[in-house]
Scaffold this active site. Sequence first.
Site, PDB file in Angstrom:
ATOM      1  N   GLU A   8       0.798  -1.244   0.000  1.00  0.00           N
ATOM      2  CA  GLU A   8       0.000   0.000   0.000  1.00  0.00           C
ATOM      3  C   GLU A   8       0.825   1.286   0.000  1.00  0.00           C
ATOM      4  O   GLU A   8       0.575   2.191   0.788  1.00  0.00           O
ATOM      5  CB  GLU A   8      -0.954  -0.006   1.199  1.00  0.00           C
ATOM      6  CG  GLU A   8      -1.859  -1.223   1.226  1.00  0.00           C
ATOM      7  CD  GLU A   8      -2.812  -1.258   2.425  1.00  0.00           C
ATOM      8  OE1 GLU A   8      -2.718  -0.372   3.282  1.00  0.00           O
ATOM      9  OE2 GLU A   8      -3.645  -2.171   2.466  1.00  0.00           O
TER      10      GLU A   8
ATOM     11  N   GLU B  54      -6.169 -10.732  -1.032  1.00  0.00           N
ATOM     12  CA  GLU B  54      -7.012 -10.489   0.151  1.00  0.00           C
ATOM     13  C   GLU B  54      -8.488 -10.398  -0.253  1.00  0.00           C
ATOM     14  O   GLU B  54      -9.191  -9.457   0.091  1.00  0.00           O
ATOM     15  CB  GLU B  54      -6.579  -9.173   0.838  1.00  0.00           C
ATOM     16  CG  GLU B  54      -5.103  -9.151   1.176  1.00  0.00           C
ATOM     17  CD  GLU B  54      -4.646  -7.882   1.878  1.00  0.00           C
ATOM     18  OE1 GLU B  54      -5.496  -7.115   2.370  1.00  0.00           O
ATOM     19  OE2 GLU B  54      -3.424  -7.664   1.932  1.00  0.00           O
TER      20      GLU B  54
ATOM     21  N   SER C 110     -48.421 -31.084 -10.030  1.00  0.00           N
ATOM     22  CA  SER C 110     -47.848 -30.709  -8.742  1.00  0.00           C
ATOM     23  C   SER C 110     -48.887 -30.845  -7.629  1.00  0.00           C
ATOM     24  O   SER C 110     -49.417 -31.926  -7.416  1.00  0.00           O
ATOM     25  CB  SER C 110     -47.268 -29.296  -8.830  1.00  0.00           C
ATOM     26  OG  SER C 110     -46.435 -29.034  -7.737  1.00  0.00           O
TER      27      SER C 110
HETATM   28  C1  XIL Z   1      -6.210  -6.189   8.324  1.00  0.00           C
HETATM   29  C2  XIL Z   1      -6.532  -7.303   9.264  1.00  0.00           C
HETATM   30  O1  XIL Z   1      -7.413  -8.189   8.639  1.00  0.00           O
HETATM   31  C3  XIL Z   1      -7.156  -6.749  10.522  1.00  0.00           C
HETATM   32  O2  XIL Z   1      -7.355  -7.785  11.465  1.00  0.00           O
HETATM   33  C4  XIL Z   1      -6.258  -5.675  11.121  1.00  0.00           C
HETATM   34  O3  XIL Z   1      -6.882  -5.099  12.221  1.00  0.00           O
HETATM   35  C5  XIL Z   1      -5.967  -4.628  10.092  1.00  0.00           C
HETATM   36  O4  XIL Z   1      -5.415  -5.231   8.955  1.00  0.00           O
HETATM   37  N1  XIL Z   1      -4.876  -4.629   3.699  1.00  0.00           N
HETATM   38  C6  XIL Z   1      -3.916  -5.485   4.161  1.00  0.00           C
HETATM   39  C7  XIL Z   1      -4.189  -6.346   5.316  1.00  0.00           C
HETATM   40  O5  XIL Z   1      -2.874  -5.619   3.511  1.00  0.00           O
HETATM   41  O6  XIL Z   1      -3.042  -6.610   6.071  1.00  0.00           O
HETATM   42  C8  XIL Z   1      -5.252  -5.773   6.190  1.00  0.00           C
HETATM   43  O7  XIL Z   1      -5.537  -6.696   7.215  1.00  0.00           O
HETATM   44  C9  XIL Z   1      -6.465  -5.404   5.383  1.00  0.00           C
HETATM   45  C10 XIL Z   1      -6.132  -4.384   4.345  1.00  0.00           C
END
Ligand code: XIL
Length: 739
Positions: A170, A288, A642
Amino acid sequence: MIINNAMKQAIKWTLAVLLTLSAAPMWAQWGAPADPFPGIHLKDAYKDYFMIGVALNQRNVSNEEQIQLTKKEFNSITAENDMKPGMLHPKEGVWDFEKADKIADFCRKNGIKLRGHCLCWHSQFADWMFTDKKGREVKKEVFYQRLREHIHTVVNRYKDVVYAWDVVNEAMEDNPRPTFVDGKFAPGSPYRQSRHFKLCGDEFIAKAFEFAHEADPNALLFYNDYNECDPGKRDRIYDMVKKMQDAGVPIHGIGMQGHYNVYGPSEEDIDAAITKYSQLVKHIHVTELDIRMNTEMGGQLRFSRGENKPVAGYMNTLLTDQYNRIFKVFRKHKDVIDCVTFWNLGDSDSWLGVNNHPLPFDEKYKPKQAYYAIKNFDAKLDNAKPKEDFVPNPCNQPGQEWPQVNSEGYARFRVEAPDAKSVIVSLGLGGRGGTVLHKNKDGVWTGTTEGPMDPGFHYYHLTIDGGVFNDPGTHNYFGSCRWESGIEIPAPDQDFYAMRTDISHGNMQKVLFYSPSLGKMQEATVYLPAGYGKLVKGKGGKMMQERYPVLYLQHGWGENETSWPVQGKAGLIMDNLIADGKIKPFIIVMAYGLTNDFKFGTIGKFTAEEFEKVLIDELIPHIDANFLTKTDKWNRAMAGLSMGGMTTKLITLRRPEVFGYWGLLSGGHYAPEEIKDPTAVKYIFEGCGSKENPAQINKSVEALKAAGFNAEGLVSEGTAHEFLTWRRCLYLMAQRLFR
Ligand code: XIL
């Protein structure tokens, strides 16, 4: 009256059909199992495409049920939080590997691959790296030294099991804002203004990749980000990766986080992003994946946690549809995508909150419709393009162009609803909630079924933002206890119910009669064959009117006295049979069978006794008094589809003296021992669609024949619990009655 066990079975069976059909959208095919491939799990279904991964927390790897689920479905794992710098390395010289080790050991023990997430991120980071003991900002060289030590330690510890790392996470800006400098607007920086960037510029990205590559030259190194399909951010990611690669930075892959929602991104944007990234890298991972039930998307850590409690049915359809569409795009790019990871195991684990329902497994880890759509995809349909010979559907109102059907059985819809958020047509390929339409640039919603539909007539409706409406394009047909839209998919044998110009047609007459037992008026439709009432030469040359046998033909649950005449095409079927000399003319009486007054949940109590009174004590005398009928039992038949079949079975067994021919159309079957007097019935018909439960019909007909009954069965090829099945049944059965 006594209901024996066989009758109870028949009642249960028929009601199971009815309940399935009424509770689920109309395309749901009764008899089809929820999962036709129970032995195949996600990772197996995708073995020729890409790995299927999941992000796990500590609870997941401690709970036996969740461990089993993970092992069955997934072949790649990511630690949701436990390998992030802030978790592993909270202070200088302080390491906490316990949780990360637990996940790594789980992978080692079970031979599952681990994606490392992540080495350098603005959030959940080891922020101590930026300051000295006195809290003063350090020079970037100090930061790099600390980052290098961190990356080397972590990568080395897990290099036996981690095959890919999200090295930088990010680093790009969501919405770069132009700045006003020296009287001029300058374009905003494409980079996120993180502490990392402020200290080092984009050099920190290069450094992180270099450190990781030194530590494990064999690991695949990824740049990972969200909103990666948004054309603007996509281009920022592309430009940055390109710049780095041109400078020799070892970036091997791009991670598309895939935090989407049920409304977007579009297939086109996902497709375009993958295509663009694949110009730079040989490896794309969807890292994700989850799909929210609201309009938010992305990886920002501020979001609403979902309002959908409990989840509305149509939302689930949108979820299924979105998963279905995006996996189709992913499959198309299997050459470059090598792993797709869901962000969390079940909805209750989701970082988005359980009420966003974003995953294929629900809060109890039970698979949802979306799971089956992802897993049981039909590879043949991935590249299928319908033939562009769509024409307006025969069920359309005069002058209406939409919906349309093509020669292969695809249906295409068009709905104007400029302010709507979602439009779903309750028709589509089996088991998935229907066809989700998409809004084009003119604000018009359009969509085509994913594949060809079963031939014949289908009821349907639109669900617009959760509300149910008819399609303004089509005529209405009474089904589901209300007037619904209808569509007619051309059938190979459609000539038998065609409206022909070369023959005489009979009449449909609406009959009103008073029912003393109900204390109200009742309605029936009566089919009178062509020539009915004409004077013909009788015995001895005397002019007289002919009298006809009568078939009492019942509709199903949710339908009424208009269903057989209109969508059933009973009159046209009769006209054609008569004109072709295949049958001698007879009358059909189609009465409202009181089925819709029946309350669900009281299955065992359905006896058809009220309708029996109406039919036998009231309607039949009325018909015999007002029409030219033959009034003995050998000129009277009863059949039904039916729930009307169920009614038929109950009444014919109780009153065998009234009807000489019996027919059940997708409405159960007779067992020989239920028929007390084998001479009471001259002919028994039983039929259903090949997509219902044909084995049961075949078995029953065999048993009846073996017991000496004149029984006949029909399995309608390629149809389910729908009207083409019953049209075909009527066509065959009519040829056997009153012989
Ligand atoms: C999130 C987790 O799922 C949460 O439990 C935590 O509180 C915050 O981070 N992008 C990412 C992940 O790369 O690491 C993030 O994960 C969600 C957004």
